[in-house]
Design a protein around this motif. Structure first.
Motif, short mmCIF file in Angstrom:
data_model
loop_
_atom_site.label_atom_id
_atom_site.label_comp_id
_atom_site.label_asym_id
_atom_site.label_seq_id
_atom_site.Cartn_x
_atom_site.Cartn_y
_atom_site.Cartn_z
N TYR A 1 48.19 68.80 58.70
CA TYR A 1 49.63 69.05 58.79
C TYR A 1 49.95 70.53 58.62
O TYR A 1 51.00 70.99 59.06
CB TYR A 1 50.37 68.25 57.71
N ASP B 1 53.99 70.71 64.71
CA ASP B 1 55.17 70.15 65.35
C ASP B 1 54.91 68.68 65.71
O ASP B 1 53.76 68.24 65.78
CB ASP B 1 55.47 70.96 66.63
N VAL B 2 55.95 67.94 66.00
CA VAL B 2 55.79 66.54 66.40
C VAL B 2 55.13 66.43 67.76
O VAL B 2 54.62 65.37 68.13
CB VAL B 2 57.14 65.80 66.42
N GLU B 3 55.10 67.52 68.52
CA GLU B 3 54.51 67.51 69.86
C GLU B 3 53.09 68.09 69.87
O GLU B 3 52.60 68.48 70.92
CB GLU B 3 55.40 68.30 70.83
N TRP B 4 52.42 68.16 68.73
CA TRP B 4 51.08 68.75 68.68
C TRP B 4 50.13 68.05 69.64
O TRP B 4 50.29 66.87 69.94
CB TRP B 4 50.53 68.72 67.25
#
Length: 256
Positions: free
Chosen positions: A158, A229-232
């Motif tokens: 994270y 990011d949530v788009e990793w």
């Protein structure tokens, strides 16, 4: 032909005075790894990889020039330590040939290891299997790689990490500073894998593990404010099986 390789290696051990100053003597059930005469010469460059390798292995092994090991030690499925390459291929039903490539990452014995890559499906989602051998084509470790992993397969960090190299066998390190690399090491407790966490003492092995498993990944975090990011995106994932004798030898090389 093999003897012509082994004899100069034994002479190198005797004159460098490594370990006890004597050539390794294999016992019944043990085999001897075959390295290049200049195996202990540091590679030019690769210092970041060597540092990563030493950090990764030091919680589990002591640096030792370990040249022998039990040929009964299972590495992956029915493949054992120092099993001849052709026997390992038969055991894994790998029928196709594969090119021989040198392993040249920092922290490895110089000019001593090679890998053979095979395509397929392994442990559910890895699409490549690497058999890593010494100079006599004896298997020393096994690595699985997922070249285009699904995000659900990857236990990604994270927060940003300090790792640099994400695939030691193929000598791959992150080329862009924005990429994150992570390694998670596990060892067997009975039949189950225990994941090591440096912050929790109760996750450390009580004795030297005979087999270490390292799960690695490289991701593009597409980060905001230091967090992923949530788009990793997952770029590569691997699983590396390391038997104790090899772990000790690699730590010896990477710590010099």
């Amino acid at each position: 032909m093999i003897m012509t390789k082994i004899i100069p290696l034994i002479i190198a051990f005797t004159f460098t005075g490594i370990a006890s100053g004597q050539a390794p003597q294999a016992k019944p059930g043990e085999g001897t790894i075959v390295l290049a005469n200049n195996w202990s010469t540091p590679l030019q460059g690769g210092s970041a990889s060597a540092k990563d390798l030493a950090t990764l292995l030091s919680p589990f092994f002591q640096p030792k020039p370990t040249f022998t090991g039990s040929k009964a030690q299972v590495i992956f499925e029915s493949v054992t330590y120092l099993m001849p390459l052709e026997d390992a291929k038969k055991a894994l039903n790998l029928t196709k040939s594969a090119p021989k490539n040198a392993v040249a990452a920092g922290g490895f014995p110089r000019d001593s290891f090679f890998h053979y890559a095979f395509d397929g499906t392994f442990e559910g989602h890895y699409n490549k299997l690497y058999l890593v051998t010494d100079r006599a084509d004896q298997v020393v470790c096994v690595q699985l790689v997922a070249e285009t992993p699904e995000r659900s397969w990857v236990d990604a960090p994270y927060n940003e990490t300090g790792w640099h190299t994400y695939n030691f066998i193929s000598s791959r390190s992150k080329a862009l500073s924005r990429l994150w690399v992570d390694h998670k090491a596990s060892f067997l407790v009975g039949k189950y894998w225990q994941t090591y966490q440096a912050k929790h003492a109760n996750t450390a092995p009580k004795s030297t593990p005979e087999l270490l498993r390292v799960d690695s990944c490289v991701i593009d975090p597409i980060k905001r404010n230091g967090f992923r990011d949530v788009e990793w995106r997952a770029l590569e994932a691997s699983r590396w099986y390391i038997p104790r004798p090899l772990g000790e030898l690699l730590l010896q090389c990477s710590s010099r």
